[in-house]
Structures are given as structure tokens and as C-alpha cells.
Design an enzyme around this catalytic site. Structure first.
Site, PDB file in Angstrom:
ATOM      1  N   SER A  14      70.694 -70.313  55.503  1.00 29.03           N
ATOM      2  CA  SER A  14      69.865 -70.009  56.354  1.00 29.03           C
ATOM      3  C   SER A  14      70.771 -69.570  57.599  1.00 29.03           C
ATOM      4  O   SER A  14      71.593 -70.189  57.889  1.00 29.03           O
ATOM      5  CB  SER A  14      69.120 -71.262  56.742  1.00 29.03           C
ATOM      6  OG  SER A  14      68.337 -70.894  58.001  1.00 29.03           O
TER       7      SER A  14
ATOM      8  N   CYS B 137      77.184 -76.302  67.136  1.00 27.93           N
ATOM      9  CA  CYS B 137      76.794 -74.656  66.867  1.00 27.93           C
ATOM     10  C   CYS B 137      76.855 -73.862  68.228  1.00 27.93           C
ATOM     11  O   CYS B 137      76.603 -74.588  69.256  1.00 27.93           O
ATOM     12  CB  CYS B 137      75.388 -74.701  66.430  1.00 27.93           C
ATOM     13  SG  CYS B 137      74.851 -73.131  65.876  1.00 27.93           S
TER      14      CYS B 137
ATOM     15  N   GLU C 104      74.971 -84.160  60.350  1.00 23.62           N
ATOM     16  CA  GLU C 104      74.075 -84.466  59.710  1.00 23.62           C
ATOM     17  C   GLU C 104      73.493 -84.065  58.419  1.00 23.62           C
ATOM     18  O   GLU C 104      73.953 -82.515  58.083  1.00 23.62           O
ATOM     19  CB  GLU C 104      72.625 -84.460  60.505  1.00 23.62           C
ATOM     20  CG  GLU C 104      72.529 -85.056  61.902  1.00 23.62           C
ATOM     21  CD  GLU C 104      71.310 -85.034  62.622  1.00 23.62           C
ATOM     22  OE1 GLU C 104      70.380 -84.630  62.024  1.00 23.62           O
ATOM     23  OE2 GLU C 104      71.302 -85.222  63.956  1.00 23.62           O
TER      24      GLU C 104
ATOM     25  N   CYS D  16      70.470 -71.419  70.214  1.00 21.58           N
ATOM     26  CA  CYS D  16      68.922 -71.547  70.243  1.00 21.58           C
ATOM     27  C   CYS D  16      68.421 -72.429  71.039  1.00 21.58           C
ATOM     28  O   CYS D  16      68.862 -73.436  70.988  1.00 21.58           O
ATOM     29  CB  CYS D  16      68.685 -71.455  68.839  1.00 21.58           C
ATOM     30  SG  CYS D  16      69.260 -70.179  67.665  1.00 21.58           S
TER      31      CYS D  16
ATOM     32  N   CYS E  12      66.937 -81.396  62.371  1.00 22.12           N
ATOM     33  CA  CYS E  12      67.430 -80.257  63.353  1.00 22.12           C
ATOM     34  C   CYS E  12      68.400 -81.279  64.478  1.00 22.12           C
ATOM     35  O   CYS E  12      68.395 -81.131  65.644  1.00 22.12           O
ATOM     36  CB  CYS E  12      66.350 -79.975  64.228  1.00 22.12           C
ATOM     37  SG  CYS E  12      65.045 -79.281  63.364  1.00 22.12           S
TER      38      CYS E  12
ATOM     39  N   ASN F 183      59.920 -78.919  66.229  1.00 19.05           N
ATOM     40  CA  ASN F 183      60.297 -80.466  66.297  1.00 19.05           C
ATOM     41  C   ASN F 183      60.917 -80.494  67.732  1.00 19.05           C
ATOM     42  O   ASN F 183      61.844 -79.988  68.065  1.00 19.05           O
ATOM     43  CB  ASN F 183      61.525 -80.687  65.503  1.00 19.05           C
ATOM     44  CG  ASN F 183      61.410 -81.904  64.411  1.00 19.05           C
ATOM     45  OD1 ASN F 183      61.061 -83.005  65.101  1.00 19.05           O
ATOM     46  ND2 ASN F 183      61.434 -81.593  63.277  1.00 19.05           N
TER      47      ASN F 183
ATOM     48  N   CYS G 148      67.058 -75.823  69.644  1.00 16.32           N
ATOM     49  CA  CYS G 148      67.829 -76.444  68.433  1.00 16.32           C
ATOM     50  C   CYS G 148      68.520 -77.591  69.171  1.00 16.32           C
ATOM     51  O   CYS G 148      69.425 -77.276  69.974  1.00 16.32           O
ATOM     52  CB  CYS G 148      68.544 -75.437  67.619  1.00 16.32           C
ATOM     53  SG  CYS G 148      69.420 -76.251  66.594  1.00 16.32           S
TER      54      CYS G 148
ATOM     55  N   SER H 245      66.308 -66.778  60.183  1.00 10.24           N
ATOM     56  CA  SER H 245      65.584 -67.811  61.198  1.00 10.24           C
ATOM     57  C   SER H 245      64.942 -66.665  62.031  1.00 10.24           C
ATOM     58  O   SER H 245      65.678 -65.994  63.081  1.00 10.24           O
ATOM     59  CB  SER H 245      66.521 -68.717  61.874  1.00 10.24           C
ATOM     60  OG  SER H 245      66.802 -69.675  61.112  1.00 10.24           O
ATOM     61  N   LEU H 246      63.786 -66.393  61.994  1.00 13.09           N
ATOM     62  CA  LEU H 246      63.125 -65.040  62.650  1.00 13.09           C
ATOM     63  C   LEU H 246      62.389 -65.583  64.069  1.00 13.09           C
ATOM     64  O   LEU H 246      63.033 -65.186  64.953  1.00 13.09           O
ATOM     65  CB  LEU H 246      62.180 -64.358  61.878  1.00 13.09           C
ATOM     66  CG  LEU H 246      61.648 -62.978  62.269  1.00 13.09           C
ATOM     67  CD1 LEU H 246      62.923 -61.859  62.608  1.00 13.09           C
ATOM     68  CD2 LEU H 246      60.590 -62.257  61.437  1.00 13.09           C
ATOM     69  N   HIS H 247      61.468 -66.395  63.873  1.00 13.84           N
ATOM     70  CA  HIS H 247      60.902 -67.026  65.215  1.00 13.84           C
ATOM     71  C   HIS H 247      60.477 -66.285  66.082  1.00 13.84           C
ATOM     72  O   HIS H 247      59.836 -66.736  67.146  1.00 13.84           O
ATOM     73  CB  HIS H 247      62.095 -67.851  65.786  1.00 13.84           C
ATOM     74  CG  HIS H 247      62.845 -68.921  64.816  1.00 13.84           C
ATOM     75  ND1 HIS H 247      62.225 -69.398  63.888  1.00 13.84           N
ATOM     76  CD2 HIS H 247      63.990 -69.572  65.000  1.00 13.84           C
ATOM     77  CE1 HIS H 247      62.985 -70.247  63.155  1.00 13.84           C
ATOM     78  NE2 HIS H 247      64.057 -70.392  63.819  1.00 13.84           N
TER      79      HIS H 247
ATOM     80  N   CYS I 164      70.189 -80.990  52.202  1.00 16.32           N
ATOM     81  CA  CYS I 164      70.365 -79.939  53.438  1.00 16.32           C
ATOM     82  C   CYS I 164      71.746 -80.460  53.910  1.00 16.32           C
ATOM     83  O   CYS I 164      71.886 -81.441  54.476  1.00 16.32           O
ATOM     84  CB  CYS I 164      69.067 -80.357  54.582  1.00 16.32           C
ATOM     85  SG  CYS I 164      69.317 -79.153  55.784  1.00 16.32           S
TER      86      CYS I 164
HETATM   87  N1  SAH Z   1      72.180 -71.801  61.852  1.00 14.43           N
HETATM   88  C1  SAH Z   1      71.184 -71.367  60.717  1.00 14.43           C
HETATM   89  C2  SAH Z   1      71.013 -72.891  59.973  1.00 14.43           C
HETATM   90  C3  SAH Z   1      70.721 -74.272  60.816  1.00 14.43           C
HETATM   91  S1  SAH Z   1      69.169 -74.245  61.680  1.00 14.43           S
HETATM   92  C4  SAH Z   1      69.901 -70.784  61.173  1.00 14.43           C
HETATM   93  O1  SAH Z   1      69.907 -70.501  62.349  1.00 14.43           O
HETATM   94  O2  SAH Z   1      69.056 -70.706  60.323  1.00 14.43           O
HETATM   95  C5  SAH Z   1      68.112 -74.490  60.155  1.00 14.43           C
HETATM   96  C6  SAH Z   1      66.591 -74.218  60.736  1.00 14.43           C
HETATM   97  O3  SAH Z   1      65.837 -75.131  61.545  1.00 14.43           O
HETATM   98  C7  SAH Z   1      66.686 -72.731  61.540  1.00 14.43           C
HETATM   99  O4  SAH Z   1      65.482 -72.010  61.012  1.00 14.43           O
HETATM  100  C8  SAH Z   1      66.144 -73.357  62.799  1.00 14.43           C
HETATM  101  O5  SAH Z   1      65.922 -72.180  63.698  1.00 14.43           O
HETATM  102  C9  SAH Z   1      65.537 -74.479  62.621  1.00 14.43           C
HETATM  103  N2  SAH Z   1      65.362 -75.397  63.882  1.00 14.43           N
HETATM  104  C10 SAH Z   1      66.317 -75.751  64.809  1.00 14.43           C
HETATM  105  N3  SAH Z   1      65.593 -76.512  65.546  1.00 14.43           N
HETATM  106  C11 SAH Z   1      64.485 -76.745  65.334  1.00 14.43           C
HETATM  107  C12 SAH Z   1      63.595 -77.367  65.982  1.00 14.43           C
HETATM  108  N4  SAH Z   1      63.587 -78.109  67.062  1.00 14.43           N
HETATM  109  N5  SAH Z   1      62.205 -77.445  65.481  1.00 14.43           N
HETATM  110  C13 SAH Z   1      62.080 -76.826  64.424  1.00 14.43           C
HETATM  111  N6  SAH Z   1      62.791 -75.844  63.731  1.00 14.43           N
HETATM  112  C14 SAH Z   1      64.250 -75.862  64.161  1.00 14.43           C
END
Ligand code: SAH
Length: 351
Positions: free
Chosen positions: A196, A117, A97, A121, A341, A299, A124, A219-221, A110
Site C-alpha cells: 500500500s 513515517c 505495530e 498524512c 493505524c 479511525n 494518520c 491510498s487515494l482518499h 499487516c
Molecule cells: N504509507 C502507506 C501504507 C501505510 S497506511 C499508504 O499510505 O498506503 C495504510 C492505510 O491506512 C492507508 O490507506 C492509510 O491512508 C490508511 N490510514 C491511515 N490512517 C488512517 C485512519 N486514521 N483511518 C483510516 N485509515 C487510515
């Protein structure tokens, strides 16, 4: 078959000079390489369509090479804004995508760096099914070429935030940055490129030694190891303190402001205590240094998480602000086309 890099040479992954050498290696004059370069920049996905080249050369080239420019399998166009969500397909059937976003100052694409991947996570969609293969640098650039052709205008920025973990495909990601910023090519300013990462620490250190002035997004979260490890398995390898230390070193080395992404997942990481801990963490490691915090309402993926509202995100933001930390809540673009995503690819696979 999807699952390994094509054995064919990916033309979009070569510089103009390398294409001249390639043309010469077929006994053609070097400027044929320039022709190929121009055709790629104009979004040619098939060698056959490069009608300026002699037919016999096209045939030989086609046996050994592919363009790297994907075909558009699907394009969803938002009615609310100018966002376009692409599902791109490569010759081996691999799909990724990309999302084209329009801002006042121009268009940003993007891009994806891998097919699927391996980072796992839990929130994701790209992680479901794991990584099928890496993308070649030229295949990442090919997404920019294909989107430029489709939108008929200049793309001035790139965020490497699509499918895949760019630092898990390090060589191709960095080579892509070199190609897309090349003055001979699209000439996109490195300052308009963000990479990212989920936080592969040794690769962040290596990236700090590269010569590009890109923005690093982390991507800290989560602000504690227990929560982060639950959401992002990569945290079991490095841990938050190591990650924050490496981020600070990255800033000290490059002078580039880091952007921290924080996806808010209701009941998992969006509490008052999470915000307070996050503020303390950032202050501890980034005292006196600039950084940016971006809050993203999650999301929902396949019904696994409930999406939080913007109201909750604003509450989280205000708590951070009280602690002296500025943050923004990410604007949702293309809300009507599910523009984030990895979800378009999933829905395509299921139809
Ligand atoms: N692997 C890299 C880049 C791809 S993900 C990374 O982890 O940064 C891009 C961003 O989208 C990251 O911050 C990821 O955590 C976020 N992301 C993934 N799934 C998501 C979701 N369901 N809702 C919101 N953000 C999401």
C-alpha cells in the site's frame, strides 16, 4: 539509539545461501547457516537462544549480527474475532505495530516498513513525530516470524499497510517481498501480498518492473487535488492525474488489478460530489481495466477527526455504484482493540 539502521548485519535479511556463506566466513561449516535460517523461521529473536549453535560461534555472531526478529512488547487480542494487534520492539528500542487478521481462507499479517513515517498524512497516527528510521528487509520479515511463532500457525498473506511508506523504503520493501515469497522460506504467494502506498509515482513505475505478482494498493482518499493535497502532502509533489496515469501504466505493464483505498473523513471527502468525481476519475483512467475500490470509515486519531459510520460509507458506495463503480466497505476487524493505524504505539509512548 533509534534513528539509524543498525550497523549489525540483520540475519533475517539474508537468504539461506547467504547465511551459509556467512557461517563459512566464521570458519564454521556452511550447514550452520541452515540452522540459523531454521531458527529464525521459528521466531528466534536472540542469537543466544539458538542453542544448536556452538557457544563460541554464538558469541562471535552476536558481536556482529542481530536476528531482525522483534520481541513482542504488547499483544492485544480481540474478543470479537481472532485479530491480534502487536507492538513489536527491536534491540534499539524502536517499536512498530503489526496486526494479525484471520479470514476464512487463512491468516494475513499487516506489517510495518518504517518506524514512524515522513509522509505527513493528516489523518494518520504514524505521521505524528515523523520517521525515526527505515526497517531493514529482515526486520520486516522478522515481524512475520514473530507473529507466526505467537499464533502457532501458518501466515498465508501479508499486507504492507502498517506503519511507514513502503516505497519510501524501496530497497528493503522489495527485498522483503523476495524473502517472504522464497520457496526456501515461508513461501507466501506473491498474489497474497499487497503493498500500500500514498502514491510515490516514480517508485510505482519502478515497482512495475519488478518480477513479483503482488497487489498494489493506492491510498487515494480524495478525487480532486485541492482536497488530496490538504489531506496528503505527497499530492503536492505528484498530483492526482499523474498518479492515475502511473497506476494505469502499472496495470498495463503487470496485468495486476489495482486496489484503491478511500478513507472517508466526515465533511472532508465524503460528499456526494466527491463520490461522483471519484467515479469519473476512475472511469477516465481505468476504462476497460479492472480495479477495486475499498472504502474505509476513518479511525479517529487523537480526537482530530470524528469517525464516520458504516451507514455513511454505504451511502458513498451506493453513489459510486449508480455510476457503475463497484466498491466494498472494509470490514472492521478487532474493533475492540483499536487494531489500526499506529495508535497502539502512540498510546504506549504516552504511558
Ligand atoms: N504509507 C502507506 C501504507 C501505510 S497506511 C499508504 O499510505 O498506503 C495504510 C492505510 O491506512 C492507508 O490507506 C492509510 O491512508 C490508511 N490510514 C491511515 N490512517 C488512517 C485512519 N486514521 N483511518 C483510516 N485509515 C487510515
Amino acid at each position: 539509539m533509534i534513528g539509524k539502521l543498525s550497523k549489525k548485519t540483520v540475519l533475517a535479511g539474508l537468504t539461506r545461501q547467504e547465511l551459509r556463506i556467512l557461517a563459512a566466513s566464521y570458519g564454521e561449516s556452511p550447514w550452520r547457516g541452515d540452522q540459523i535460517y531454521e531458527a529464525l523461521m521459528h521466531g528466534a529473536s536472540d542469537i543466544e537462544s539458538m542453542s544448536g549453535l556452538p557457544a563460541a560461534f554464538r558469541k562471535k555472531l552476536g558481536a556482529d549480527c542481530e536476528t531482525g526478529v522483534p520481541k513482542i512488547k504488547k499483544a492485544l487480542r480481540s474478543k470479537l474475532d481472532e485479530t491480534v494487534k502487536y507492538l513489536f520492539e527491536y534491540p534499539d528500542g524502536a517499536t512498530v505495530e503489526a496486526a494479525l487478521m484471520s479470514y476464512k481462507y487463512g491468516r494475513t499479517l499487516c506489517v510495518s516498513t518504517q518506524v514512524g513515517c515522513n509522509m505527513g498524512c493528516v489523518f494518520c497516527a504514524s505521521a505524528i513525530g515523523g520517521k525515526l528510521r527505515d526497517l531493514d528487509a529482515g526486520e520486516i520479515l522478522g515481524q512475520v516470524y514473530a507473529a507466526s511463532l505467537d499464533c502457532g500457525g501458518r501466515i498465508g498473506g501479508v499486507v504492507m499497510m502498517g506503519m511507514g511508506e513502503p516505497l519510501d523504503n524501496y530497497e528493503n520493501s522489495v527485498r522483503f517481498i523476495g524473502l517472504v515469497t522464497s520457496p526456501e522460506g515461508l513461501n507466501i504467494s506473491a498474489r497474497r501480498i499487497s503493498l500500500s502506498t500514498c502514491g510515490i509515482c516514480d517508485k510505482i513505475t519502478r515497482l512495475s518492473q519488478e518480477k513479483y505478482d503482488i497487489t498494489l494498493s493506492i491510498s487515494l482518499h480524495a478525487s480532486d487535488d485541492e482536497t488530496r493535497s490538504r489531506l496528503m502532502p505527497v499530492n503536492r509533489a505528484y498530483g492526482i492525474d499523474k498518479l492515475m496515469r502511473v497506476c494505469r501504466e502499472y496495470f498495463d505493464e503487470t496485468g495486476r488489478r489495482i486496489s484503491f483505498e478511500y478513507t472517508l473523513i466526515p465533511g472532508k471527502n465524503d460528499g456526494e460530489d466527491d463520490a461522483l468525481r471519484l467515479a469519473r476519475l476512475l472511469k477516465k483512467y481505468f476504462e476497460g481495466a479492472p480495479f477495486h475500490v475499498n472504502l474505509i470509515p476513518v479511525n479517529p486519531v487523537e480526537g482530530k477527526f470524528e469517525g464516520g459510520g458504516r451507514g455513511e460509507a454505504q451511502r458513498f458506495r451506493r453513489t459510486l455504484e449508480r455510476m457503475g463503480i463497484n466498491a466494498t466497505v472494509r470490514r472492521t476487524l478487532g474493533a475492540d482493540i483499536n487494531a489500526s493505524c499506529g495508535q497502539l504505539r502512540r498510546s504506549d509512548e504516552q504511558t
